[in-house]
Design a protein around this motif. Structure first.
Motif, PDB file in Angstrom:
ATOM      1  N   LEU A 100     -22.652  14.076 -25.677  1.00  0.00           N
ATOM      2  CA  LEU A 100     -21.777  13.926 -25.984  1.00  0.00           C
ATOM      3  C   LEU A 100     -21.305  12.578 -26.238  1.00  0.00           C
ATOM      4  O   LEU A 100     -21.410  11.777 -27.530  1.00  0.00           O
ATOM      5  CB  LEU A 100     -20.189  14.335 -25.766  1.00  0.00           C
ATOM      6  CG  LEU A 100     -20.385  16.335 -26.351  1.00  0.00           C
ATOM      7  CD1 LEU A 100     -19.022  16.641 -25.472  1.00  0.00           C
ATOM      8  CD2 LEU A 100     -20.173  15.611 -27.832  1.00  0.00           C
ATOM      9  N   ASN A 101     -21.604  11.874 -24.762  1.00  0.00           N
ATOM     10  CA  ASN A 101     -21.629  10.350 -24.987  1.00  0.00           C
ATOM     11  C   ASN A 101     -22.292   9.441 -25.706  1.00  0.00           C
ATOM     12  O   ASN A 101     -21.764   8.568 -26.783  1.00  0.00           O
ATOM     13  CB  ASN A 101     -21.159   9.707 -23.300  1.00  0.00           C
ATOM     14  CG  ASN A 101     -20.168   9.588 -23.405  1.00  0.00           C
ATOM     15  OD1 ASN A 101     -19.068   9.462 -23.808  1.00  0.00           O
ATOM     16  ND2 ASN A 101     -19.733   9.910 -21.773  1.00  0.00           N
ATOM     17  N   ALA A 102     -23.531  10.179 -25.945  1.00  0.00           N
ATOM     18  CA  ALA A 102     -24.658   9.220 -26.224  1.00  0.00           C
ATOM     19  C   ALA A 102     -23.901   9.545 -28.042  1.00  0.00           C
ATOM     20  O   ALA A 102     -24.823   8.188 -28.513  1.00  0.00           O
ATOM     21  CB  ALA A 102     -26.111   9.553 -26.149  1.00  0.00           C
ATOM     22  N   VAL A 103     -24.314  10.406 -28.519  1.00  0.00           N
ATOM     23  CA  VAL A 103     -23.559  10.695 -29.456  1.00  0.00           C
ATOM     24  C   VAL A 103     -22.257  10.055 -30.677  1.00  0.00           C
ATOM     25  O   VAL A 103     -22.374   9.484 -31.118  1.00  0.00           O
ATOM     26  CB  VAL A 103     -23.076  12.583 -29.879  1.00  0.00           C
ATOM     27  CG1 VAL A 103     -22.742  12.755 -31.635  1.00  0.00           C
ATOM     28  CG2 VAL A 103     -24.707  12.787 -29.950  1.00  0.00           C
ATOM     29  N   GLN A 149     -24.152  -0.699 -26.074  1.00  0.00           N
ATOM     30  CA  GLN A 149     -23.247   0.934 -25.873  1.00  0.00           C
ATOM     31  C   GLN A 149     -23.978   1.374 -25.735  1.00  0.00           C
ATOM     32  O   GLN A 149     -24.606   2.911 -25.300  1.00  0.00           O
ATOM     33  CB  GLN A 149     -22.258   0.563 -26.124  1.00  0.00           C
ATOM     34  CG  GLN A 149     -21.156   2.216 -25.661  1.00  0.00           C
ATOM     35  CD  GLN A 149     -19.748   2.345 -26.225  1.00  0.00           C
ATOM     36  OE1 GLN A 149     -19.627   2.681 -26.943  1.00  0.00           O
ATOM     37  NE2 GLN A 149     -19.002   1.875 -25.929  1.00  0.00           N
ATOM     38  N   ALA A 150     -24.593   1.948 -27.154  1.00  0.00           N
ATOM     39  CA  ALA A 150     -25.859   2.841 -27.652  1.00  0.00           C
ATOM     40  C   ALA A 150     -27.067   3.744 -26.681  1.00  0.00           C
ATOM     41  O   ALA A 150     -27.344   4.851 -26.617  1.00  0.00           O
ATOM     42  CB  ALA A 150     -25.729   3.465 -28.612  1.00  0.00           C
ATOM     43  N   ALA A 151     -27.518   1.472 -26.852  1.00  0.00           N
ATOM     44  CA  ALA A 151     -28.348   1.630 -26.192  1.00  0.00           C
ATOM     45  C   ALA A 151     -28.761   2.849 -24.263  1.00  0.00           C
ATOM     46  O   ALA A 151     -29.393   3.006 -23.870  1.00  0.00           O
ATOM     47  CB  ALA A 151     -29.281   0.507 -25.600  1.00  0.00           C
ATOM     48  N   ILE A 152     -27.515   2.342 -23.499  1.00  0.00           N
ATOM     49  CA  ILE A 152     -27.075   2.515 -21.961  1.00  0.00           C
ATOM     50  C   ILE A 152     -27.063   4.444 -22.203  1.00  0.00           C
ATOM     51  O   ILE A 152     -27.464   5.017 -21.158  1.00  0.00           O
ATOM     52  CB  ILE A 152     -25.401   1.694 -21.935  1.00  0.00           C
ATOM     53  CG1 ILE A 152     -26.068   0.024 -21.733  1.00  0.00           C
ATOM     54  CG2 ILE A 152     -25.645   2.011 -20.629  1.00  0.00           C
ATOM     55  CD1 ILE A 152     -25.417  -0.928 -21.225  1.00  0.00           C
ATOM     56  N   MET A 153     -25.687   4.721 -22.953  1.00  0.00           N
ATOM     57  CA  MET A 153     -25.813   6.096 -22.985  1.00  0.00           C
ATOM     58  C   MET A 153     -26.843   6.878 -23.587  1.00  0.00           C
ATOM     59  O   MET A 153     -26.930   8.102 -21.961  1.00  0.00           O
ATOM     60  CB  MET A 153     -24.631   6.296 -24.559  1.00  0.00           C
ATOM     61  CG  MET A 153     -23.387   5.900 -24.043  1.00  0.00           C
ATOM     62  SD  MET A 153     -22.669   6.287 -22.397  1.00  0.00           S
ATOM     63  CE  MET A 153     -22.923   4.670 -22.036  1.00  0.00           C
TER      64      MET A 153
END
Length: 385
Positions: free
Chosen positions: A30-33, A124-128
């Motif tokens: 969910l965090n990555a999405v 942020q998206a890459a880290i998640m």
């Protein structure tokens, strides 16, 4: 904060039934999405839809919180022996504030102009995405050998049994005193962090300076949680350590609000560090004390109920602090938040809950061994205040 309140019962039940692996994998997904969804909101040409993409991402991130914010007590109970359990809960509970602190500090450092927001959200998206891969490949729900007699185990808990446990939790007088105290303490602490910009900007502080101060508070909490977690594992006086954290947070509030004036960054840094040193620690102590006094209720249930109440009070405090005019905001915010902490301390004075899990471990047997039933088959608080 708003999404957390209605979703946490489902997340708590899922963690109890399926275990840490599936619960935290869903959270990481969910965090990555959510991060990718917010990134879409910054794509050129989205127009009026940009806001709704970002809001959808925030909602997904809020849902993911319900799986991991209450998980540290379950992780500690599943993987660590008694002498290391509180330290594990304290360190595990740092994940959320550390992320908030780093994000608060990094955002103004990266985002100088509106176009920089895409870069920030892409990072942020890459880290998640990396976190999701790590969790999916490496995490396990529990070790092959339980570390203690009361080690948390995933069970086939029916919805009815779950609701019975939740009802018992709500009717448990001492736990609700603790949960209300937690609500007032953590709600006030989170409100101070959230209102930092509106409190400090009228005195000439920049976004970067405010981000640094909030990050200082949360990083100070990292050190204190590690230290006090080890000490609490040694002495097991949960109630007194929680008192200490609450009194220290109140002292931090007093010094912090007294230090808010122009050109006083050095003094404010120390005041924020003091507030974070005790406020972040209180977060971990409330979770662990709630688990101890409500055993054998699932760890995530007691933790998430406390956190949902704290989210509600935090929303109320932030809303009130945000609508007050600038010239009155400092006085109103201090009176409201310090008064909340005083009330929380007084409520905790009435707490008389016993350390049920510790007592069972000292006796060398589990509740199930005593009465021949499982946690899912009985109401844990029958006959208990």
């Amino acid at each position: 904060m708003i999404v957390f309140v209605p979703v946490w019962p489902l997340a708590s039940w899922f963690l109890d039934v399926k275990g840490l692996y599936w619960g935290l994998t869903i959270s990481a997904t969910l965090n990555a999405v959510a991060a990718c969804t917010k990134l879409l909101g910054c794509v050129p040409g989205m127009g009026d839809f940009s806001f709704w993409w970002v809001m959808a991402g925030q909602a997904l991130a809020g849902i993911s919180q319900t799986f991991f914010m209450g998980a540290p007590p379950q992780l500690a109970a599943s993987w660590f022996p008694v002498k290391e359990r509180t330290a594990a809960t304290s360190i595990g509970s740092l994940a959320n504030p550390v992320g908030i602190g780093l994000g608060t500090y990094m955002a103004p450092c990266i985002v100088k102009v509106p176009d920089d927001m895409f870069t920030f959200l892409a990072i942020q998206a890459a880290i998640m995405s990396v976190v999701l891969v790590v969790v999916a490949l490496l995490l396990r729900s529990r070790p092959k050998t339980p570390p203690s007699p009361t080690t948390s185990q995933a069970q086939e808990t029916s919805v009815k049994a779950y609701l019975i446990s939740l009802k018992g939790l709500i009717l448990h007088k001492d736990f609700m005193l603790l949960a209300t105290s937690c609500m007032l303490t953590l709600g006030a602490y989170w409100a101070v962090l959230s209102l930092s910009s509106s409190l400090l900007m009228p005195f000439g502080y920049t976004d970067t300076q405010i981000g640094f101060l909030v990050c200082t508070a949360l990083m100070s909490g990292v050190l204190s949680c590690t230290l006090f977690g080890v000490l609490l594992d040694r002495f097991r006086t949960y109630r007194y350590f929680t008192f200490m954290a609450m009194l220290g947070t109140l002292a931090g509030f007093v010094t912090l609000f007294a230090a808010i004036r122009r050109n006083n960054l050095f003094c404010l840094t120390w005041c924020w560090a003091l507030t974070g040193w005790f406020g972040t620690t209180a977060f971990a102590f409330f979770l662990e004390l709630g688990v101890e006094c409500t055993y054998p209720t699932p760890e995530t249930m007691s933790a998430n109920l406390q956190l949902s109440l704290a989210q509600l009070s935090g929303i109320a405090f932030i809303s009130i602090g945000s609508v007050v005019k600038d010239n009155n905001r400092l006085i109103v915010s201090f009176s409201m938040l310090a008064g909340s902490l005083v009330a929380a301390i007084l409520l905790l004075c009435l707490f008389r809950g016993s350390y049920r899990r510790l007592q069972i471990e000292r006796d060398g047997s589990t509740v199930a061994e005593r009465d021949g039933s499982t946690a899912a088959e009985r109401e844990p608080f029958a006959g208990v205040n």
